[in-house]
Motif scaffolding. Structure first.
Motif, PDB file in Angstrom:
ATOM      1  N   GLU A 226       9.129   0.564  13.047  1.00 34.47           N
ATOM      2  CA  GLU A 226       8.548   1.147  14.249  1.00 34.47           C
ATOM      3  C   GLU A 226       7.136   0.616  14.464  1.00 34.47           C
ATOM      4  N   PRO A 227       6.574   0.830  15.660  1.00 35.49           N
ATOM      5  CA  PRO A 227       5.153   0.505  15.847  1.00 35.49           C
ATOM      6  C   PRO A 227       4.321   1.267  14.824  1.00 35.49           C
ATOM      7  N   PRO A 228       3.450   0.581  14.091  1.00 39.65           N
ATOM      8  CA  PRO A 228       2.743   1.221  12.969  1.00 39.65           C
ATOM      9  C   PRO A 228       1.940   2.449  13.380  1.00 39.65           C
ATOM     10  N   PRO A 229       2.274   3.624  12.842  1.00 36.49           N
ATOM     11  CA  PRO A 229       1.456   4.831  13.082  1.00 36.49           C
ATOM     12  C   PRO A 229       0.282   4.861  12.093  1.00 36.49           C
ATOM     13  N   TYR A 230      -0.831   4.233  12.463  1.00 35.06           N
ATOM     14  CA  TYR A 230      -1.927   4.033  11.518  1.00 35.06           C
ATOM     15  C   TYR A 230      -2.503   5.336  10.988  1.00 35.06           C
ATOM     16  N   GLU A 231      -2.519   6.369  11.822  1.00 36.62           N
ATOM     17  CA  GLU A 231      -3.059   7.644  11.360  1.00 36.62           C
ATOM     18  C   GLU A 231      -2.187   8.237  10.257  1.00 36.62           C
ATOM     19  N   LEU A 232      -0.864   8.011  10.343  1.00 42.69           N
ATOM     20  CA  LEU A 232       0.051   8.477   9.308  1.00 42.69           C
ATOM     21  C   LEU A 232      -0.161   7.695   8.012  1.00 42.69           C
TER      22      LEU A 232
ATOM     23  N   TRP B 278      -3.188   8.984   6.351  1.00 41.49           N
ATOM     24  CA  TRP B 278      -2.906  10.272   5.735  1.00 41.49           C
ATOM     25  C   TRP B 278      -2.190  10.101   4.393  1.00 41.49           C
ATOM     26  N   VAL B 279      -1.269   9.148   4.295  1.00 40.45           N
ATOM     27  CA  VAL B 279      -0.538   8.914   3.050  1.00 40.45           C
ATOM     28  C   VAL B 279      -1.495   8.493   1.939  1.00 40.45           C
ATOM     29  N   ILE B 280      -2.459   7.629   2.272  1.00 43.69           N
ATOM     30  CA  ILE B 280      -3.437   7.168   1.274  1.00 43.69           C
ATOM     31  C   ILE B 280      -4.300   8.333   0.794  1.00 43.69           C
ATOM     32  N   VAL B 281      -4.792   9.127   1.741  1.00 45.68           N
ATOM     33  CA  VAL B 281      -5.605  10.295   1.381  1.00 45.68           C
ATOM     34  C   VAL B 281      -4.778  11.291   0.576  1.00 45.68           C
TER      35      VAL B 281
ATOM     36  N   ILE C 268       0.827  -1.210   0.000  1.00 46.66           N
ATOM     37  CA  ILE C 268       0.000   0.000   0.000  1.00 46.66           C
ATOM     38  C   ILE C 268       0.861   1.261   0.000  1.00 46.66           C
ATOM     39  N   LEU C 269       1.862   1.298   0.864  1.00 46.22           N
ATOM     40  CA  LEU C 269       2.575   2.545   1.110  1.00 46.22           C
ATOM     41  C   LEU C 269       3.522   2.929  -0.019  1.00 46.22           C
ATOM     42  N   ILE C 270       4.201   1.964  -0.638  1.00 47.27           N
ATOM     43  CA  ILE C 270       5.115   2.318  -1.728  1.00 47.27           C
ATOM     44  C   ILE C 270       4.349   2.845  -2.941  1.00 47.27           C
ATOM     45  N   PRO C 271       3.274   2.179  -3.396  1.00 47.21           N
ATOM     46  CA  PRO C 271       2.502   2.790  -4.496  1.00 47.21           C
ATOM     47  C   PRO C 271       1.952   4.171  -4.155  1.00 47.21           C
ATOM     48  N   CYS C 272       1.471   4.350  -2.920  1.00 46.81           N
ATOM     49  CA  CYS C 272       0.957   5.674  -2.530  1.00 46.81           C
ATOM     50  C   CYS C 272       2.071   6.710  -2.533  1.00 46.81           C
ATOM     51  N   GLY C 273       3.254   6.319  -2.056  1.00 43.98           N
ATOM     52  CA  GLY C 273       4.393   7.233  -2.077  1.00 43.98           C
ATOM     53  C   GLY C 273       4.793   7.597  -3.494  1.00 43.98           C
ATOM     54  N   LEU C 274       4.776   6.610  -4.399  1.00 45.52           N
ATOM     55  CA  LEU C 274       5.116   6.873  -5.795  1.00 45.52           C
ATOM     56  C   LEU C 274       4.084   7.784  -6.456  1.00 45.52           C
ATOM     57  N   ILE C 275       2.809   7.575  -6.126  1.00 43.61           N
ATOM     58  CA  ILE C 275       1.757   8.430  -6.683  1.00 43.61           C
ATOM     59  C   ILE C 275       1.940   9.873  -6.209  1.00 43.61           C
ATOM     60  N   ALA C 276       2.227  10.041  -4.913  1.00 46.69           N
ATOM     61  CA  ALA C 276       2.465  11.387  -4.383  1.00 46.69           C
ATOM     62  C   ALA C 276       3.689  12.018  -5.036  1.00 46.69           C
TER      63      ALA C 276
ATOM     64  N   ALA D 257      -4.306  10.299  -3.120  1.00 47.27           N
ATOM     65  CA  ALA D 257      -5.512  10.554  -3.910  1.00 47.27           C
ATOM     66  C   ALA D 257      -5.703  12.043  -4.160  1.00 47.27           C
ATOM     67  N   LEU D 258      -5.457  12.847  -3.130  1.00 41.82           N
ATOM     68  CA  LEU D 258      -5.626  14.296  -3.256  1.00 41.82           C
ATOM     69  C   LEU D 258      -4.637  14.887  -4.255  1.00 41.82           C
ATOM     70  N   LEU D 259      -3.377  14.469  -4.168  1.00 35.09           N
ATOM     71  CA  LEU D 259      -2.352  15.038  -5.037  1.00 35.09           C
ATOM     72  C   LEU D 259      -2.555  14.653  -6.495  1.00 35.09           C
ATOM     73  N   ILE D 260      -2.975  13.410  -6.758  1.00 34.12           N
ATOM     74  CA  ILE D 260      -3.185  13.004  -8.149  1.00 34.12           C
ATOM     75  C   ILE D 260      -4.370  13.767  -8.736  1.00 34.12           C
ATOM     76  N   TYR D 261      -5.368  14.032  -7.911  1.00 30.08           N
ATOM     77  CA  TYR D 261      -6.522  14.829  -8.359  1.00 30.08           C
ATOM     78  C   TYR D 261      -6.087  16.260  -8.675  1.00 30.08           C
ATOM     79  N   LEU D 262      -5.299  16.861  -7.776  1.00 32.44           N
ATOM     80  CA  LEU D 262      -4.858  18.238  -7.982  1.00 32.44           C
ATOM     81  C   LEU D 262      -3.916  18.356  -9.167  1.00 32.44           C
ATOM     82  N   SER D 263      -3.088  17.348  -9.390  1.00 31.87           N
ATOM     83  CA  SER D 263      -2.176  17.393 -10.533  1.00 31.87           C
ATOM     84  C   SER D 263      -2.956  17.391 -11.839  1.00 31.87           C
ATOM     85  N   ASN D 264      -4.042  16.616 -11.885  1.00 28.87           N
ATOM     86  CA  ASN D 264      -4.880  16.593 -13.087  1.00 28.87           C
ATOM     87  C   ASN D 264      -5.579  17.923 -13.302  1.00 28.87           C
ATOM     88  N   LYS D 265      -6.048  18.528 -12.206  1.00 32.98           N
ATOM     89  CA  LYS D 265      -6.684  19.843 -12.300  1.00 32.98           C
ATOM     90  C   LYS D 265      -5.688  20.892 -12.802  1.00 32.98           C
ATOM     91  N   PHE D 266      -4.467  20.836 -12.283  1.00 29.18           N
ATOM     92  CA  PHE D 266      -3.456  21.799 -12.717  1.00 29.18           C
ATOM     93  C   PHE D 266      -3.103  21.592 -14.183  1.00 29.18           C
TER      94      PHE D 266
END
Length: 264
Positions: free
Chosen positions: A227-233, A236-239, A153-161, A242-251
């Motif tokens: 580290e102990p998984p910071p689930y809230e972080l 946030w990475v997943i959200v 999950i995290l590596i694809p989300c990081g690459l998308i961001a 999604a937000l950045l790919i949407y904004l990049s398309n808008k730009f």
């Protein structure tokens, strides 16, 4: 689903064409791999020397830092294969009129300009990066191997961001024609993401995980392993992805409104 399959098949065909083209220059193919090996060695040696003088850097010891570097190498190799060559040449395509040809194709223009060419020599880099990553994990006592599933999950989300930020910066060339100085700024920001976020002062760490979120590229996946998984972080990475790919398309759509053909 049909649309996804269509674009997947289109990307596979472009990847195959890139691989055939790169193999025409075998010496260059091998040289690019060797060049990046030296970059890997330089990164490893930098931290190995630092650990001769301190047992901890930020929140991690030597074994943990090796795992972090493994994540950095894998993510960087994936970025090089899929995106780097296209986005690095964005400004040149605009000036030479290549963008006109891409806009005329019956496919999403952002998809075409982002994924038209794959850097297939970096496949060798990915193999080397994966080997170092596995080696570093084997040096970790009592490592919980199930944690690796977080990377799905995290590596694809990081690459998308990473892609969304880089694409937005590159797309400024459509508005300004020449934006090399902005690209230089991007590379300095990107370098910050290639270091663990724990070494930065709190305000800069916050900035690199929010407003300029290059910290999610490697630091967050490494945290999932070390580290102990910071689930809230993680949420946030997943959200954020999604937000950045949407904004990049808008730009991108906004930038195209001010684009005048190179032939005009």
């Amino acid at each position: 689903m049909t649309v996804i399959k269509k674009y997947w098949l289109l990307y596979v065909s472009m990847f195959r064409a890139s691989f055939i083209a790169d193999l025409e220059y075998r010496v260059n193919f091998l040289t690019r791999i060797v060049t990046d090996i030296f970059w890997y060695i330089a990164q490893i040696m930098t931290f190995e020397v630092l650990f001769l003088h301190t047992p901890m850097i930020g929140a991690w010891n030597q074994a943990q830092m090796r795992v972090f570097l493994g994540v950095v190498f894998v993510v960087d190799a994936l970025y090089m294969i899929i995106l780097s060559e296209n986005l690095d040449q964005f400004s040149e395509k605009v000036r030479k009129g290549d963008l006109d040809l891409l806009l005329a194709k019956p496919a999403n223009s952002q998809f075409m300009i982002s994924l038209q060419k794959a850097s297939t020599p970096a496949i060798g880099n990915l193999g080397i990066a994966t080997a170092w990553f596995v080696y570093s994990l084997l040096q970790m006592p009592d490592f919980e191997w199930l944690r690796l599933f977080w990377l799905i999950i995290l590596i694809p989300c990081g690459l998308i961001a990473l892609y969304a930020m880089r694409f937005t910066m590159a797309a400024t060339a459509v508005i300004f024609a020449r934006s090399e100085n902005l690209q230089f700024i991007w590379y300095q920001i990107y370098r910050l993401g290639m270091r663990p976020d724990s070494i930065y002062v709190p305000w800069l760490k916050w900035l690199l995980l929010t407003a300029l979120p290059v910290g999610v590229i490697a630091s967050v996946p490494a945290k999932a392993l070390l580290e102990p998984p910071p689930y809230e972080l993680f949420a946030w990475v997943i959200v954020l992805a999604a937000l950045l790919i949407y904004l990049s398309n808008k730009f991108w759509k906004f930038a195209l409104k001010s684009y005048s053909s190179a032939s005009s």
